[in-house]
Motif scaffolding. Structure first.
Motif, PDB file in Angstrom:
ATOM      1  N   ARG A   1       0.837  -1.214   0.000  1.00 46.22           N
ATOM      2  CA  ARG A   1       0.000   0.000   0.000  1.00 46.22           C
ATOM      3  C   ARG A   1       0.870   1.261   0.000  1.00 46.22           C
ATOM      4  O   ARG A   1       0.555   2.249  -0.647  1.00 46.22           O
ATOM      5  CB  ARG A   1      -0.959  -0.014   1.199  1.00 46.22           C
ATOM      6  N   GLY A   2       1.977   1.203   0.730  1.00 47.84           N
ATOM      7  CA  GLY A   2       2.890   2.348   0.768  1.00 47.84           C
ATOM      8  C   GLY A   2       3.505   2.654  -0.592  1.00 47.84           C
ATOM      9  O   GLY A   2       3.708   3.816  -0.952  1.00 47.84           O
ATOM     10  N   ALA A   3       3.761   1.587  -1.348  1.00 44.05           N
ATOM     11  CA  ALA A   3       4.443   1.769  -2.639  1.00 44.05           C
ATOM     12  C   ALA A   3       3.635   2.661  -3.575  1.00 44.05           C
ATOM     13  O   ALA A   3       4.190   3.468  -4.315  1.00 44.05           O
ATOM     14  CB  ALA A   3       4.704   0.409  -3.284  1.00 44.05           C
ATOM     15  N   GLU A   4       2.307   2.510  -3.515  1.00 42.15           N
ATOM     16  CA  GLU A   4       1.480   3.332  -4.412  1.00 42.15           C
ATOM     17  C   GLU A   4       1.676   4.812  -4.121  1.00 42.15           C
ATOM     18  O   GLU A   4       1.797   5.634  -5.028  1.00 42.15           O
ATOM     19  CB  GLU A   4      -0.008   2.993  -4.231  1.00 42.15           C
ATOM     20  N   VAL A   5       1.701   5.145  -2.842  1.00 44.21           N
ATOM     21  CA  VAL A   5       1.893   6.547  -2.465  1.00 44.21           C
ATOM     22  C   VAL A   5       3.328   6.975  -2.787  1.00 44.21           C
ATOM     23  O   VAL A   5       3.572   8.098  -3.235  1.00 44.21           O
ATOM     24  CB  VAL A   5       1.612   6.770  -0.962  1.00 44.21           C
ATOM     25  N   ALA A   6       4.267   6.058  -2.556  1.00 46.31           N
ATOM     26  CA  ALA A   6       5.678   6.385  -2.834  1.00 46.31           C
ATOM     27  C   ALA A   6       5.850   6.750  -4.307  1.00 46.31           C
ATOM     28  O   ALA A   6       6.487   7.755  -4.639  1.00 46.31           O
ATOM     29  CB  ALA A   6       6.570   5.196  -2.466  1.00 46.31           C
ATOM     30  N   ILE A   7       5.237   5.938  -5.174  1.00 46.43           N
ATOM     31  CA  ILE A   7       5.364   6.211  -6.610  1.00 46.43           C
ATOM     32  C   ILE A   7       4.695   7.538  -6.960  1.00 46.43           C
ATOM     33  O   ILE A   7       5.244   8.349  -7.717  1.00 46.43           O
ATOM     34  CB  ILE A   7       4.776   5.039  -7.436  1.00 46.43           C
ATOM     35  N   ALA A   8       3.536   7.782  -6.377  1.00 47.06           N
ATOM     36  CA  ALA A   8       2.856   9.051  -6.647  1.00 47.06           C
ATOM     37  C   ALA A   8       3.703  10.235  -6.187  1.00 47.06           C
ATOM     38  O   ALA A   8       3.796  11.258  -6.871  1.00 47.06           O
ATOM     39  CB  ALA A   8       1.494   9.071  -5.949  1.00 47.06           C
ATOM     40  N   ASP A   9       4.340  10.082  -5.037  1.00 42.90           N
ATOM     41  CA  ASP A   9       5.219  11.151  -4.538  1.00 42.90           C
ATOM     42  C   ASP A   9       6.391  11.399  -5.470  1.00 42.90           C
ATOM     43  O   ASP A   9       6.748  12.539  -5.758  1.00 42.90           O
ATOM     44  CB  ASP A   9       5.782  10.774  -3.154  1.00 42.90           C
ATOM     45  N   LEU A  10       7.001  10.307  -5.923  1.00 38.05           N
ATOM     46  CA  LEU A  10       8.138  10.443  -6.848  1.00 38.05           C
ATOM     47  C   LEU A  10       7.688  11.112  -8.137  1.00 38.05           C
ATOM     48  O   LEU A  10       8.365  11.982  -8.671  1.00 38.05           O
ATOM     49  CB  LEU A  10       8.735   9.072  -7.177  1.00 38.05           C
ATOM     50  N   ASP A  11       6.521  10.674  -8.629  1.00 32.07           N
ATOM     51  CA  ASP A  11       6.012  11.262  -9.869  1.00 32.07           C
ATOM     52  C   ASP A  11       5.803  12.760  -9.713  1.00 32.07           C
ATOM     53  O   ASP A  11       6.028  13.533 -10.638  1.00 32.07           O
ATOM     54  CB  ASP A  11       4.681  10.598 -10.266  1.00 32.07           C
ATOM     55  N   ALA A  12       5.395  13.172  -8.524  1.00 27.29           N
ATOM     56  CA  ALA A  12       5.100  14.591  -8.307  1.00 27.29           C
ATOM     57  C   ALA A  12       6.348  15.420  -8.005  1.00 27.29           C
ATOM     58  O   ALA A  12       6.310  16.635  -8.104  1.00 27.29           O
ATOM     59  CB  ALA A  12       4.098  14.732  -7.160  1.00 27.29           C
ATOM     60  N   SER A  13       7.446  14.775  -7.646  1.00 25.29           N
ATOM     61  CA  SER A  13       8.626  15.569  -7.278  1.00 25.29           C
ATOM     62  C   SER A  13       9.892  15.122  -8.011  1.00 25.29           C
ATOM     63  O   SER A  13      10.291  15.724  -9.001  1.00 25.29           O
ATOM     64  CB  SER A  13       8.847  15.510  -5.763  1.00 25.29           C
ATOM     65  N   PHE A  14      10.482  14.043  -7.541  1.00 27.40           N
ATOM     66  CA  PHE A  14      11.770  13.584  -8.072  1.00 27.40           C
ATOM     67  C   PHE A  14      11.780  13.487  -9.605  1.00 27.40           C
ATOM     68  O   PHE A  14      12.670  14.009 -10.264  1.00 27.40           O
ATOM     69  CB  PHE A  14      12.096  12.225  -7.451  1.00 27.40           C
TER      70      PHE A  14
END
Ligand SMILES: Nc1ncnc2c1ncn2[C@@H]1O[C@H](COP(=O)(O)OP(=O)(O)OP(=O)(O)O)[C@@H](O)[C@H]1O
Ligand SMILES: [Mg+2]
Length: 397
Positions: free
Chosen positions: A297-310
């Motif tokens: 479940r965390g991975a989905e948010v992690a990917i979304a965060d990366l997509d929005a920043s990194f």
């Protein structure tokens, strides 16, 4: 679990809770700096690696250690579009002013500051962004020819003499070195070479994208012999485990084995991603141990965060045709890819794509691991581009 106690630190230049797997490299640099201080030959170290592998935090750590051992240092980051003299001069001034508080070094440090004054005065004409506080009148003939290559030699030599007199060394920590223009890189290489020949305690500890190595060689053919280019890559699986488990352990939290394995697999042990996955798995978990389900479940948010920043910050700096080129690369997978294959995906001639490719290289988005090959400088970027540009529309001119 309590987000306030979450130990993970995704973010550009954010010091990790555990700097895992980099002890040997830190030690290599520490030894080089100490050898340099006592006048023994030591190569300058230029760390090269992809985005997010931890180059910046390594530079900062190495600098802390050097300062703690009484070595004078300065820390700069070469941004795109500013000149090396302009970013170097103010930091060099600060280092020299600190050095001038050292009784033995005082006179020579002041002389170096006079050199800096001359340097700034004459080079201001060519490098308009060069601005630095002037503490002393220039000394005629010292670093004031108006030729960067000559003047930087003088300046680093005078600084090195002051450092030596003070029983210390001067270490230049420079991040994002690949953005420095070739002619300025050449001047820096020559100046360091001269200092090394004179056994003066001046060294460079640099970091940059993988294209840095080739750029240095192009700027001065002997550069590759003068420097060590250690590669900073993804962590080993053991180091990745440590990076995840140790900070959690300090909070009394552990991971299920399957959870760890999942993180290691999905992140491919890239430090930035480890921090991102660790952070979100922690936030999802109700209690220790962190489970496979928390990670999923965390991975989905992690990917979304990366997509929005990194990933996003890089993507936003691209023109439509550059995006299309990268999308074509992504179509072929993680890479590296042959120029011919990319051209084929785009239905174009290799030659006609050459300008786009070279812009992407100078923006630091791709690099060339070997002739005719092109690879992303950002790990897992192919997946991101496919998420950003799904469907078949991207093929439209
Ligand atoms: N050895 C390590 N162990 C665990 N985490 C690390 C390690 N090195 C770096 N990190 C984490 O990775 C992230 C990226 O680090 P850093 O910004 O130094 O990378 P970088 O190589 O400079 O990237 P860029 O090329 O984008 O500037 C940070 O969140 C940092 O905390
Ligand atoms: Mg960095």
């Amino acid at each position: 679990m309590d987000p306030i106690r979450n130990p993970y630190t995704p973010g550009a230049g954010a010091p990790p809770p555990e700097l895992a797997g980099r002890d040997a490299l830190c030690e290599q640099v520490r030894i080089a700096l100490e050898r340099n201080r006592i006048g023994r030959p030591a190569k300058s170290v230029l760390m090269v690696g992809l985005r997010g592998v931890g180059k910046t935090v390594l530079l900062d750590r190495m600098r802390e250690v050097a300062e703690g051992a009484g070595i004078q240092s300065l820390r700069i980051e070469a941004p795109e579009g500013r000149s090396l003299p302009a970013i170097l001069a103010p930091e060099l001034r600060r280092a020299l002013l600190r050095l001038s508080r050292n009784e033995r070094a005082r006179d020579l440090a002041r002389r170096a500051l006079r050199g800096l004054a001359g340097f700034a005065r004459v080079l201001k004409v060519k490098y308009r962004d060069l601005e630095v506080g002037i503490d002393f009148e220039p000394e005629p003939g010292l670093a004031d020819n108006g030729d960067l290559e000559l003047d930087l030699q003088d300046l680093l030599e005078a600084s090195g003499q002051a450092a030596r007199e003070g029983g210390t060394a001067l270490a230049l920590f420079v991040d994002e070195l690949q953005y420095v223009r070739e002619i300025e890189l050449a001047a820096l290489i020559v100046a360091l070479h001269r200092a090394a020949q004179r056994r003066l305690p001046v060294t460079l500890v640099g970091a940059g994208l993988p294209q840095l190595r080739g750029r240095m060689g192009k700027a001065k053919s002997y550069a590759e012999r003068l420097f060590d280019f250690p590669e900073v890559g993804p962590l080993t699986p053991e180091a990745a485990r440590l990076a995840l488990e140790k900070p959690a352990g300090a909070e009394g939290v552990c991971f299920e084995e399957a959870a760890l394995e999942r993180i290691i697999g999905e992140t491919q042990c890239y430090p930035y991603f480890l921090q991102e996955w660790g952070k979100h798995a922690w936030d999802m978990a109700e209690a220790s141990p962190i489970t496979l389900n928390d990670v999923a479940r965390g991975a989905e948010v992690a990917i979304a965060d990366l997509d929005a920043s990194f990933f996003r910050v890089r993507f936003d700096r691209l023109t439509p045709s550059e995006k299309q080129y990268l999308r074509a690369m992504a179509e072929l997978g993680p890479g590296p890819h042959r120029s011919g294959s990319i051209a084929q995906v785009l239905g174009r001639e290799v030659q006609s794509l050459a300008p786009i490719r070279s812009h992407l290289i100078s923006k630091g988005m791709v690099w060339s691991p070997s002739h005719g090959d092109t690879a992303f400088t950002v790990p897992l970027f192919d997946g991101f581009i496919r998420r950003m540009m799904p469907g078949a529309d991207w093929r439209q001119p």
